[in-house]
Design a protein around this motif. Structure first.
Motif, short mmCIF file in Angstrom:
data_model
loop_
_atom_site.label_atom_id
_atom_site.label_comp_id
_atom_site.label_asym_id
_atom_site.label_seq_id
_atom_site.Cartn_x
_atom_site.Cartn_y
_atom_site.Cartn_z
N ARG A 74 24.79 7.71 -8.55
CA ARG A 74 24.69 6.96 -9.81
C ARG A 74 23.39 7.29 -10.52
O ARG A 74 22.36 7.52 -9.90
CB ARG A 74 24.74 5.47 -9.50
CG ARG A 74 24.50 4.58 -10.71
CD ARG A 74 24.52 3.13 -10.35
NE ARG A 74 25.92 2.73 -10.22
CZ ARG A 74 26.31 1.51 -9.91
NH1 ARG A 74 25.43 0.58 -9.65
NH2 ARG A 74 27.58 1.23 -9.83
N VAL A 75 23.46 7.27 -11.85
CA VAL A 75 22.27 7.37 -12.68
C VAL A 75 22.23 6.12 -13.56
O VAL A 75 23.18 5.82 -14.28
CB VAL A 75 22.29 8.63 -13.57
CG1 VAL A 75 21.06 8.66 -14.46
CG2 VAL A 75 22.36 9.88 -12.72
N ASN A 76 21.12 5.37 -13.46
CA ASN A 76 20.99 4.14 -14.23
C ASN A 76 19.57 4.07 -14.77
O ASN A 76 18.61 3.98 -14.01
CB ASN A 76 21.30 2.92 -13.36
CG ASN A 76 21.28 1.63 -14.15
OD1 ASN A 76 21.10 1.62 -15.36
ND2 ASN A 76 21.47 0.51 -13.46
N ASN A 77 19.43 4.15 -16.09
CA ASN A 77 18.13 4.04 -16.72
C ASN A 77 17.14 5.07 -16.16
O ASN A 77 16.02 4.75 -15.79
CB ASN A 77 17.59 2.62 -16.61
CG ASN A 77 16.56 2.31 -17.66
OD1 ASN A 77 16.49 2.97 -18.68
ND2 ASN A 77 15.74 1.30 -17.40
N SER A 78 17.61 6.32 -16.07
CA SER A 78 16.83 7.47 -15.55
C SER A 78 16.52 7.38 -14.07
O SER A 78 15.70 8.12 -13.56
CB SER A 78 15.52 7.66 -16.34
OG SER A 78 15.80 7.96 -17.68
N LEU A 79 17.15 6.47 -13.34
CA LEU A 79 16.97 6.35 -11.90
C LEU A 79 18.19 6.94 -11.21
O LEU A 79 19.31 6.44 -11.38
CB LEU A 79 16.79 4.88 -11.49
CG LEU A 79 16.62 4.60 -10.01
CD1 LEU A 79 15.34 5.24 -9.49
CD2 LEU A 79 16.61 3.11 -9.75
#
Length: 84
Positions: A74-79
């Motif tokens: 997963r990618v969430n808010n550049s994380l």
């Protein structure tokens, strides 16, 4: 006409709208884009000659193993996270 169209060979159709279930006994060759707004169930393998892109607010790729733990990328808010 009884509502069926049976074509053996080539049919030059400029635009085709299909409502309901369609069954194909051989390959489907799409030379343009295929836009699928529902669910795509694949019983075999998926091959790509180019990149596979997932575009969404929080793009997530699930690896579901019916015999063991599942994985998620997963990618969430550049994380970028990988979870098992």
């Amino acid at each position: 006409m009884d509502g069926r169209l049976d074509v053996d060979g080539v049919a030059g159709i400029g635009s085709l709208t299909v409502a309901g279930v369609s069954t194909f006994s051989n390959n489907i060759d799409v030379n343009g884009n295929a836009d699928i707004s529902g669910q795509l169930d694949v019983g075999g393998q998926i091959f790509a000659d180019n990149n596979i892109t997932i575009t969404k607010g929080i793009p997530t790729l699930h690896f579901v193993d019916t015999n063991a733990n599942d994985f998620q990328i997963r990618v969430n808010n550049s994380l970028f996270t990988i979870r098992d």
